[in-house]
Design an enzyme around this catalytic site. Structure first.
Site, PDB file in Angstrom:
ATOM      1  N   THR A 186       0.893  -1.169   0.000  1.00 53.17           N
ATOM      2  CA  THR A 186       0.000   0.000   0.000  1.00 53.17           C
ATOM      3  C   THR A 186       0.923   1.209   0.000  1.00 53.17           C
ATOM      4  O   THR A 186       2.025   1.142   0.565  1.00 53.17           O
ATOM      5  CB  THR A 186      -0.871   0.034   1.263  1.00 53.17           C
ATOM      6  OG1 THR A 186       0.002   0.128   2.387  1.00 53.17           O
ATOM      7  CG2 THR A 186      -1.726  -1.202   1.395  1.00 53.17           C
ATOM      8  N   GLU A 330      -5.600  -3.697  -1.484  1.00 48.31           N
ATOM      9  CA  GLU A 330      -6.096  -4.869  -0.753  1.00 48.31           C
ATOM     10  C   GLU A 330      -7.255  -5.567  -1.447  1.00 48.31           C
ATOM     11  O   GLU A 330      -7.663  -6.649  -1.035  1.00 48.31           O
ATOM     12  CB  GLU A 330      -6.550  -4.446   0.659  1.00 48.31           C
ATOM     13  CG  GLU A 330      -5.421  -4.000   1.582  1.00 48.31           C
ATOM     14  CD  GLU A 330      -5.126  -2.501   1.476  1.00 48.31           C
ATOM     15  OE1 GLU A 330      -5.354  -1.917   0.403  1.00 48.31           O
ATOM     16  OE2 GLU A 330      -4.658  -1.926   2.473  1.00 48.31           O
ATOM     17  N   LYS A 439     -14.539  16.898  10.540  1.00 47.91           N
ATOM     18  CA  LYS A 439     -15.708  16.814  11.410  1.00 47.91           C
ATOM     19  C   LYS A 439     -15.984  18.187  11.989  1.00 47.91           C
ATOM     20  O   LYS A 439     -15.175  18.710  12.760  1.00 47.91           O
ATOM     21  CB  LYS A 439     -15.461  15.790  12.521  1.00 47.91           C
ATOM     22  CG  LYS A 439     -16.459  14.674  12.483  1.00 47.91           C
ATOM     23  CD  LYS A 439     -16.300  13.700  13.609  1.00 47.91           C
ATOM     24  CE  LYS A 439     -17.465  12.707  13.533  1.00 47.91           C
ATOM     25  NZ  LYS A 439     -17.397  11.732  14.597  1.00 47.91           N
ATOM     26  N   TRP A 444     -19.972  15.030   9.888  1.00 44.38           N
ATOM     27  CA  TRP A 444     -19.008  14.853   8.816  1.00 44.38           C
ATOM     28  C   TRP A 444     -19.252  15.816   7.645  1.00 44.38           C
ATOM     29  O   TRP A 444     -20.370  15.922   7.154  1.00 44.38           O
ATOM     30  CB  TRP A 444     -19.079  13.427   8.263  1.00 44.38           C
ATOM     31  CG  TRP A 444     -18.172  12.482   8.976  1.00 44.38           C
ATOM     32  CD1 TRP A 444     -16.917  12.752   9.398  1.00 44.38           C
ATOM     33  CD2 TRP A 444     -18.442  11.140   9.323  1.00 44.38           C
ATOM     34  NE1 TRP A 444     -16.383  11.634   9.999  1.00 44.38           N
ATOM     35  CE2 TRP A 444     -17.290  10.625   9.959  1.00 44.38           C
ATOM     36  CE3 TRP A 444     -19.541  10.291   9.156  1.00 44.38           C
ATOM     37  CZ2 TRP A 444     -17.211   9.325  10.425  1.00 44.38           C
ATOM     38  CZ3 TRP A 444     -19.452   9.000   9.617  1.00 44.38           C
ATOM     39  CH2 TRP A 444     -18.309   8.518  10.254  1.00 44.38           C
TER      40      TRP A 444
END
Ligand code: ADP
Length: 536
Positions: A186, A330, A439, A444
C-alpha cells in the site's frame, strides 16, 4: 460427491500461454525508456513476450531463484516489465512491484520486509538504487549492455545479456494455485506501507471479474492503454486482462504528460485507457490548449481517487464514456464500478450525473457492507454514513509478515478505512477516508464532494479540502486550490461555485492558493503533505 472436471490450477502462466498460442502476433507497443532513445516506439507480440519471459525464468533460476522467492521490479509500463511479470510469476517466484515514487526510507523498508533477492530496474532508476544500496543479491537493468549503468551500479547485470545467455527452460506452472504470485505494498498514504500478497488463484479470479462488460469489458478489438503504473496495484490488473483477451496493448513508458499520452492514444488507435483523475485532468488541459481530438478513444476507467465531474463532462465532449472504479491494493484492486442500471441509463445525461459521480456497485466476487460506530449495519438510503467493509476471494486476508495484525472481523470482513454511503439501488459513494474526514460540530463534511464541485471552476487545476482545528466547531474545512497556468482568481470566486451546491456549514472558511499540489506515490493528492504545507 466430487465433480468430475479436469484439474487445471488457476495460475498466471496460463494467461500468457493462451495469448501466445491464440493471439501470438497481436501487437504490444511500448515507449522506450532508455535516456538516449528519445522515447521511441517499440513493437513486440504476445508470442515474443512469452518466449522472452521463459528465458528470463531460466536466467533467474541460474541466479538461484526458486519458487516462492521474491523478485522485485522497479519499472515503468513497458513490454520488458510485462516479460518480467510473466517470467517471475510463471516459474512460481513472487513479483514485487516497487513504486519509485515512495520515499527512500519506505523503499529500503519494503525491499527488506519483502526479502527481495533480485531487483529488475529501468536504467533511469540506477541512481535511486545506488542511493538505496538495497539488501539484494543482484540488480538487473532492464536494457542492453550499453545501458547497464555500471558507472552508477558497478555490479549491475544487463537484462538483454541475461536473456541471450539463458540456458535450459525451467518448468512453468505445476504448482498450487494458492501459491503467491505478486506482492504490492500500500502506498502508505495512511501509515507505514504494508505488503499485500496476491495468489495465482486470486489474480485469475480478479482478471475474470474485470472482464465483465460492466467493469473493463475488454474485447479483442480493443486497443488498451493502462496509464496507471504497473506498480500501482498491478496497473489494476489491466495488462493481464488484456493478455487474456488477446487484444492490442499499449504501454506508455515514462511519459505520462498530456502531450505524450495524446500522441500515443492517437497514433496507436487506443480505444480504452485507465488512469487516476490527475492524469485525465492533465490530458484534458493539453487538448484544450492545442485543440486536440480523441478520435478512437471510447471508454476510460478512472479510479484511485474520486472522479471530478469536470472529467466526466469534458471527456464526454470528446465522445468518451467515463466509468469510475473504486478499489484498493487490498482488493486486487477493483471493488466497484459506476456502470449505469437500465433505469438510470434511460435518463438524460444531466440526471445520470449524480450516479456517475458515485463509486458504484460491486461486481460478482465482491460484497460490500457499511457499519456504524456501534458495528451495526447501516441502511442503504444514500445518506447514512458508515465504514465500508469488503469481502471476497480477491480481498486480502492479512498483510505480509503479519503487519497490522488480524485485519478481518469474525465474519471475514475487511475494513477499508473509507467512509461511505450506499443508495437504494446499490451505488456506493465514498465520502472520505477515515483519516481525512473533516468533522465540524460533530458532523461529517465530505471533503470529496467539496473538492469535486470546486474542481468544476474553469480556472481550477486541482482542488483539495483539509480540516483545520477550530475552537468552536472542532474542525472546519479549508479549500486548497492549484490554478491552471496563466490564470488568477480570488477566494470569493472559488467559493461562489460552491455556494449554490453545498450547505452553508460545509462552506470552507478559507481558500488558499498554492503553486503546486503535492502528489503522493500513486498520483493522488497527498493530504498528509498538504497539511504540513498549508498553515492551519
Ligand atoms: P493507498 O491506500 O496507499 O493510497 P490504494 O491505491 O490502495 O493506495 O488506495 C486505496 C484508496 O483510494 C481507497 O481506500 C479509497 O480511499 C481511495 N479510492 C480509490 N478509488 C477511489 C474512487 N474512485 N473514489 C474515491 N476514493 C477512491
Amino acid at each position: 460427491m466430487k465433480g468430475l472436471m479436469q484439474d487445471w490450477p488457476l495460475t498466471v502462466d496460463r494467461i500468457i500461454e493462451h495469448a501466445a498460442r491464440w493471439d501470438g502476433d497481436r501487437e504490444i507497443v511500448s515507449r522506450a525508456i532508455e535516456p538516449d532513445a528519445a522515447a521511441a516506439i517499440t513493437r513486440t507480440s504476445y508470442a515474443a513476450i512469452r518466449a522472452r519471459a521463459a528465458k528470463l525464468s531460466s536466467a533467474l533460476a541460474a541466479l538461484g531463484i526458486r519458487p516462492g522467492d521474491r523478485v522485485a521490479t522497479l519499472g515503468w509500463n513497458t513490454a520488458r516489465h510485462l516479460e518480467c511479470w510473466f517470467g517471475i510469476m510463471g516459474m512460481g517466484a513472487v513479483c514485487h512491484t516497487l513504486n519509485p515514487r515512495l520515499f527512500r526510507e519506505q523503499l529500503r523498508f519494503i525491499i527488506a520486509d519483502a526479502g527481495d533477492r533480485i531487483i529488475l530496474a529501468d536504467p533511469v532508476f540506477a541512481p535511486l538504487l545506488a542511493e538505496l544500496v538495497p539488501s539484494v543479491e543482484h540488480v538487473v537493468i532492464l536494457s542492453d549492455e550499453a545501458h547497464a549503468e555500471r558507472q552508477t551500479l558497478p555490479g549491475a547485470l544487463a537484462y538483454e545479456t541475461l536473456l541471450e545467455q539463458a540456458g535450459a527452460p525451467v518448468p512453468w506452472g505445476e504448482f498450487d494455485e494458492d501459491s503467491a504470485c505478486a506482492l504490492c505494498y500500500t502506498s502508505g498514504t495512511t501509515g507505514h506501507p504494508k505488503g499485500v500478497l496476491y495468489s495465482h488463484r486470486s489474480t485469475l479470479i480478479h482478471m475474470w471479474m474485470t472482464l465483465q462488460p460492466d467493469v473493463l469489458g475488454l474485447s479483442i478489438r480493443d486497443v488498451v492503454l493502462p496509464i496507471v503504473p504497473m506498480y500501482h496495484a498491478n496497473a489494476w490488473g489491466i495488462p493481464l486482462s488484456a493478455a487474456a483477451v488477446g487484444c492490442k496493448l499499449v504501454l506508455p513508458g515514462a511519459r505520462l504528460d498530456g502531450a505524450s499520452l495524446h500522441e500515443l492514444i492517437e497514433a496507436e488507435g487506443v480505444t480504452f485507457a485507465a488512469a487516476v483523475p490527475t492524469v485525465w485532468l492533465a490530458l484534458l488541459q493539453h487538448l484544450e490548449q492545442t485543440g486536440g481530438k480523441l478520435s478512437r478513444l471510447r471508454r476510460v476507467l478512472v479510479g484511485g481517487s474520486a472522479c471530478p465531474e469536470t472529467v466526466i463532462r469534458r471527456l464526454r465532449e470528446h465522445g468518451v464514456e467515463t466509468v469510475q472504479g473504486w478499489g484498493m491494493t487490498e482488493t486486487s484492486p477493483i471493488g466497484t464500478h459506476s456502470k449505469l442500471l437500465p433505469t438510470i441509463a434511460a435518463l438524460p445525461f444531466e440526471e445520470q450525473l449524480p450516479t456517475r459521480l458515485k463509486q458504484g456497485r460491486p461486481p460478482f466476487g465482491i460484497d460490500l457492507r457499511l457499519r456504524d460506530a456501534d458495528d451495526r449495519t447501516v441502511p442503504h438510503d444514500g445518506k447514512t454514513l458508515g465504514r465500508l467493509q469488503v469481502r471476497g476471494p480477491v480481498v486480502a486476508a492479512g498483510y505480509l509478515n503479519g503487519a497490522g495484525g488480524n485485519v478481518l472481523d469474525a465474519e471475514g470482513w475487511f475494513d477499508t478505512g473509507d467512509i461511505a454511503h450506499i443508495d437504494a439501488q446499490g451505488y456506493m459513494q465514498i465520502v472520505d477516508r477515515a483519516k481525512d474526514v473533516v468533522k465540524s460540530g460533530g458532523e461529517w463534511v465530505s471533503s470529496v464532494e467539496i473538492e469535486n464541485i470546486a474542481a468544476s471552476h474553469p480556472k481550477a487545476a486541482l482542488c483539495a479540502v483539509i480540516g483545520v482545528p477550530d475552537e468552536k466547531w472542532g474542525e472546519r474545512p479549508l479549500l486548497v486550490v492549484q490554478l491552471r497556468p496563466g490564470t488568477s482568481a480570488t477566494p470569493a470566486e472559488m467559493l461562489d461555485v460552491l455556494a449554490e451546491r453545498i450547505s452553508k456549514w460545509w462552506m470552507p472558511d478559507r481558500v488558499v492558493f498554492i503553486e503546486e499540489m503535492p502528489l503522493g506515490a500513486t498520483g493522488k493528492i497527498d493530504k498528509k503533505a498538504l497539511r504540513l504545507l498549508v498553515p492551519a
